[in-house]
Motif scaffolding. Structure first.
Motif, mmCIF file in Angstrom:
data_model
loop_
_atom_site.group_PDB
_atom_site.id
_atom_site.type_symbol
_atom_site.label_atom_id
_atom_site.label_comp_id
_atom_site.label_asym_id
_atom_site.label_seq_id
_atom_site.Cartn_x
_atom_site.Cartn_y
_atom_site.Cartn_z
ATOM 1 N N UNK A 24 36.534 32.376 46.636
ATOM 2 C CA UNK A 24 35.757 32.206 47.044
ATOM 3 C C UNK A 24 35.158 33.963 47.019
ATOM 4 N N UNK A 25 35.930 34.747 46.804
ATOM 5 C CA UNK A 25 35.565 36.522 46.493
ATOM 6 C C UNK A 25 34.941 36.579 45.836
ATOM 7 N N UNK A 26 35.215 36.032 44.601
ATOM 8 C CA UNK A 26 34.482 36.295 42.968
ATOM 9 C C UNK A 26 33.061 36.013 43.319
ATOM 10 N N UNK A 27 32.968 34.573 43.750
ATOM 11 C CA UNK A 27 31.774 34.166 43.926
ATOM 12 C C UNK A 27 30.985 34.580 44.756
ATOM 13 N N UNK A 28 31.408 35.268 46.185
ATOM 14 C CA UNK A 28 29.949 36.303 47.234
ATOM 15 C C UNK A 28 29.476 37.742 46.447
ATOM 16 N N UNK A 29 30.581 37.805 45.131
ATOM 17 C CA UNK A 29 30.411 38.730 44.495
ATOM 18 C C UNK A 29 29.347 38.592 43.650
ATOM 19 N N UNK A 30 29.874 37.585 43.153
ATOM 20 C CA UNK A 30 28.068 37.578 42.100
ATOM 21 C C UNK A 30 26.733 36.660 42.769
ATOM 22 N N UNK A 31 27.362 36.339 43.928
ATOM 23 C CA UNK A 31 25.845 36.115 44.880
ATOM 24 C C UNK A 31 25.557 36.548 46.109
ATOM 25 N N UNK A 32 25.925 37.983 45.749
ATOM 26 C CA UNK A 32 25.517 38.069 47.185
ATOM 27 C C UNK A 32 24.852 40.224 47.467
ATOM 28 N N UNK B 218 34.788 30.815 56.231
ATOM 29 C CA UNK B 218 33.747 31.691 56.587
ATOM 30 C C UNK B 218 34.408 32.868 56.801
ATOM 31 N N UNK B 219 34.933 32.962 58.172
ATOM 32 C CA UNK B 219 34.780 34.139 58.621
ATOM 33 C C UNK B 219 36.618 35.328 57.798
ATOM 34 N N UNK B 220 37.404 34.025 57.516
ATOM 35 C CA UNK B 220 38.128 35.040 56.419
ATOM 36 C C UNK B 220 37.453 35.737 55.400
ATOM 37 N N UNK B 221 36.692 34.716 54.626
ATOM 38 C CA UNK B 221 36.186 34.724 53.024
ATOM 39 C C UNK B 221 35.399 35.669 53.440
ATOM 40 N N UNK B 222 34.860 36.252 54.534
ATOM 41 C CA UNK B 222 33.992 37.462 54.788
ATOM 42 C C UNK B 222 34.273 39.052 55.076
ATOM 43 N N UNK B 223 35.011 38.736 55.520
ATOM 44 C CA UNK B 223 36.230 40.102 55.621
ATOM 45 C C UNK B 223 36.991 39.985 53.757
ATOM 46 N N UNK B 224 37.615 39.298 53.676
ATOM 47 C CA UNK B 224 38.507 39.357 52.281
ATOM 48 C C UNK B 224 37.624 39.739 50.877
ATOM 49 N N UNK B 225 36.115 39.469 51.762
ATOM 50 C CA UNK B 225 35.155 39.844 50.369
ATOM 51 C C UNK B 225 34.775 41.695 50.544
ATOM 52 N N UNK B 226 34.863 41.531 52.292
ATOM 53 C CA UNK B 226 34.358 43.399 52.588
ATOM 54 C C UNK B 226 35.884 44.273 51.766
ATOM 55 N N UNK B 227 36.992 43.523 52.060
ATOM 56 C CA UNK B 227 37.924 44.517 51.940
ATOM 57 C C UNK B 227 38.309 44.919 50.805
ATOM 58 N N UNK B 228 37.472 43.642 49.601
ATOM 59 C CA UNK B 228 37.895 44.053 47.727
ATOM 60 C C UNK B 228 36.699 44.478 47.060
ATOM 61 N N UNK B 229 35.536 44.556 47.884
ATOM 62 C CA UNK B 229 34.391 44.821 47.624
ATOM 63 C C UNK B 229 34.151 45.948 46.524
ATOM 64 N N UNK C 31 24.077 36.342 53.838
ATOM 65 C CA UNK C 31 24.546 35.773 54.608
ATOM 66 C C UNK C 31 24.820 34.129 54.688
ATOM 67 N N UNK C 32 23.071 34.184 54.355
ATOM 68 C CA UNK C 32 23.350 32.634 53.938
ATOM 69 C C UNK C 32 23.937 31.794 52.635
ATOM 70 N N UNK C 33 24.054 32.985 51.343
ATOM 71 C CA UNK C 33 24.321 32.615 50.966
ATOM 72 C C UNK C 33 26.653 32.629 50.548
ATOM 73 N N UNK C 34 26.413 33.243 51.613
ATOM 74 C CA UNK C 34 28.644 32.880 51.944
ATOM 75 C C UNK C 34 28.457 31.699 52.247
ATOM 76 N N UNK C 35 27.625 31.414 53.589
ATOM 77 C CA UNK C 35 27.373 30.082 54.414
ATOM 78 C C UNK C 35 27.503 28.546 53.021
ATOM 79 N N UNK C 36 26.202 29.403 52.164
ATOM 80 C CA UNK C 36 26.244 27.694 51.543
ATOM 81 C C UNK C 36 27.093 27.610 50.565
ATOM 82 N N UNK C 37 27.960 28.558 50.079
ATOM 83 C CA UNK C 37 29.589 28.816 48.926
ATOM 84 C C UNK C 37 30.324 28.287 49.485
#
Length: 594
Positions: free
Chosen positions: A156-164, A306-317, A380-386
């Motif tokens: 999930x974090x890798x996906x958010x990186x590409x689309x965020x 979605x909540x946990x993945x946002x935190x992980x995305x920020x942590x490893x950004x 944020x919309x993309x994160x929720x979508x994925x």
């Protein structure tokens, strides 16, 4: 009093000498932009369609070479664009208005967001909504290991990186510069004017400006064609999944033809009637489908995810932003070419189109509003979508209730969405709904893409001639079909990565030009504020400064000197006390009454 508005109006008077068709014999198009771009497009189409095998081999070699040599470069500039965009939005530049000081936003906030969402990523969100998180879980980035739960989280974090944040920061770079040039400086709607602050009007209107617009036009052609190619692949896979028609060159040609017919209708109906209407429908349809999946699927898991993945995305950004798979050898190069390098190249090649489009719809907003709106909301919309689409598929894999991998353990990116929908109540209706969503995204992207390309080719005309728009709509569709013939998904990825390499230099120059322009703007603000301050406080300003300057930092305050003088008056020659010269006079002219 000279105000900032007057200074801006005076500086904008120079637009009277700007000729969008300077150096071109044709008054409908800008010849030195249109014809070179058309020649490149036609040459590519001829090569890909006449020699598909040779084209496929060429594309594969080009992709490997560029990714091996320039992967580090793509990763570095993508991270730089994030820093640049945030700096522009949250520094003192954030207060600059993208338009006249009294301008109000042209579109409502909701309409603005829907236009951003539909034009920015459209088809790709549907194509990769399930397949990308699932692919990263089943086949993680080389060097990534862990338990199934850990692999799911990194997917999930890798996906958010590409689309965020990275993707939308690239759009901010060019969109911000163009919005300032269009609405504040009243310049024509082409990419070249974003570089006016460093090149000057003369060079921008000459050969340098033509070269910049040709690069932008070709990049937009292939960037939009990449998205349309993905749409054709998935529509074809969906129809095959419904047992309507099997994928083939003929079926793909028919799909391209039918959708292009709707595109032409949308193109000729105008921005207000066609594109805004379709964009709003897109947003509603996508939202309804996503919410249906959220509440008919593992709802509690998805909300926690979605909540946990946002935190992980920020942590490893930061770490993810600079990952190049340097220690993974050939496997790392191949993975980067299929994912991260492809995405950064795709967003860069897509940037001229999205940049002009979002600049055009952002008149009246401040730099800070632009940056926050363009980066935060779509991310944020993309994160929720994925999370909803990809998370549902990963949940099935984790719990063993579903399997979406083939016999070889890989994920079919074109059918993963339909495989996931098959396990949801009302799957047949959902599959049809997603096919309609893809088709509408296809029409919206091609519609707005044809408009933007026509604006570039005509030197910035607000309403280009219909034949120019029709040409680019058809050219984009044919290029997409040619890419599918010459290698399918790999050819689409190669086109995006290759086109992005030269245009990335233009984007870096635009960053420089934006800083130069905004520094000049802030100097104008400072001069206007100082002039207004002097007019407002007048002589009081001088008195407040003069007395402390005469006293210095070691002198006694005036009230202390006054008290000392009152306590020990000094007699003058005639025996009369001498008044303290710091004390105010109570009666005008009393000092000469004796």
């Amino acid at each position: 009093m000279t105000t900032l508005d007057q200074m801006t109006e005076a500086s904008s008077d120079s637009t009277a000498s700007i000729d969008p068709h300077l150096g071109s014999r044709h008054k409908t198009i800008r010849g030195w932009v249109f014809w070179p771009a058309a020649a490149i497009a036609l040459a590519f189409i001829a090569f890909a369609m006449l020699f598909p095998a040779a084209a496929e081999a060429t594309f594969g070699a080009v992709q490997t070479t560029i990714v091996s040599a320039f992967n580090w470069y793509y990763v570095l500039i993508a991270a730089f664009f994030v820093v640049f965009a945030l700096t522009m939005g949250f520094s003192r530049f954030g207060s600059i208005k993208l338009g006249k000081d009294e301008d109000e936003p042209e579109f409502s906030t909701m309409s603005w967001f829907s236009l951003l969402f539909a034009a920015g990523m459209g088809i790709g969100l549907v194509f990769y909504g399930v397949s990308e998180p699932l692919s990263h879980y089943v086949e993680p980035r080389p060097g990534v290991e862990g338990t199934p739960n850990q692999l799911a989280q990194q997917a999930m974090s890798q996906t958010f990186l590409h689309w965020g944040v990275h993707a939308w920061s690239i759009y901010v770079v060019i969109g911000l510069a163009l919005a300032y040039a269009f609405h504040r400086r009243k310049r024509p709607r082409t990419i070249r004017w974003a570089l006016e602050p460093i090149l000057g009007a003369r060079l921008v209107q000459g050969a340098w400006g033509n070269a910049i617009d040709v690069a932008a036009l070709v990049g937009t052609l292939f960037g939009v064609a990449t998205s349309l190619g993905l749409g054709v692949i998935q529509i074809s896979a969906g129809l095959d999944y419904l047992n309507v028609v099997s994928p083939s060159v003929i079926s793909e040609a028919i799909i391209v033809g039918i959708i292009t017919g709707f595109v032409l209708f949308s193109v000729l109906s105008g921005v207000g009637k066609g594109m805004k209407w379709l964009s709003n429908i897109n947003l509603v349809l996508a939202g309804v489908l996503m919410l249906y999946l959220l509440f008919t699927g593992p709802t509690e898991f998805l909300l926690r995810d979605v909540v946990q993945s946002i935190g992980n995305y920020i942590q490893n950004f930061v770490g993810l932003s600079f990952t190049t798979s340097a220690y993974s050898g050939e496997d790392g190069v191949a993975w980067q070419g299929a994912w991260t390098a492809f995405y950064w190249g795709w967003w860069i090649s897509w940037a001229p189109f999205v940049g002009i489009f979002i600049a055009r719809i952002s008149r009246g907003r401040t730099v800070r509003e632009f940056v926050v709106g363009v980066i935060l909301v779509p991310t944020l919309v993309g994160i929720l979508w994925f999370t909803v689409l990809g998370g549902t598929a990963i949940y099935g894999e984790l719990t063993g209730t579903a399997s979406y991998t083939g016999a070889d353990g890989s994920v079919d990116v074109s059918t993963a969405l339909f495989q996931m929908l098959e396990g949801v109540p009302g799957s047949a209706v959902l599959i049809i709904g997603f096919l309609i969503l893809i088709a509408v995204f296809f029409v919206t992207s091609a519609d707005s893409g044809a408009l933007v390309m026509s604006m570039i080719a005509t030197g910035g005309e607000e309403e280009p001639k219909n034949w120019v728009r029709v040409f680019f709509a058809l050219a984009t569709a044919v290029i997409a079909f040619a890419l599918l013939i010459a290698g399918g998904l790999q050819a689409l990825q190669t086109a995006a990565i290759s086109i992005a390499l030269p245009f990335s230099v233009v984007l870096l120059a635009i960053c420089w030009a934006t800083v130069v322009a905004f520094r000049r703007e802030m100097k104008a603000y400072d001069r206007a504020e100082r002039a207004q301050l002097r007019d407002a406080i007048g002589q009081h300003y001088g008195l407040e400064v003069e007395e402390p300057n005469q006293r210095g930092i070691f002198g006694l305050p005036a009230r202390w000197r006054h008290r000392r003088s009152a306590a020990a008056p000094v007699e003058g020659a005639a025996g009369a006390p001498v008044a303290d010269k710091d004390a105010p006079e109570t009666v005008s002219g009393s000092s000469s009454s004796g």
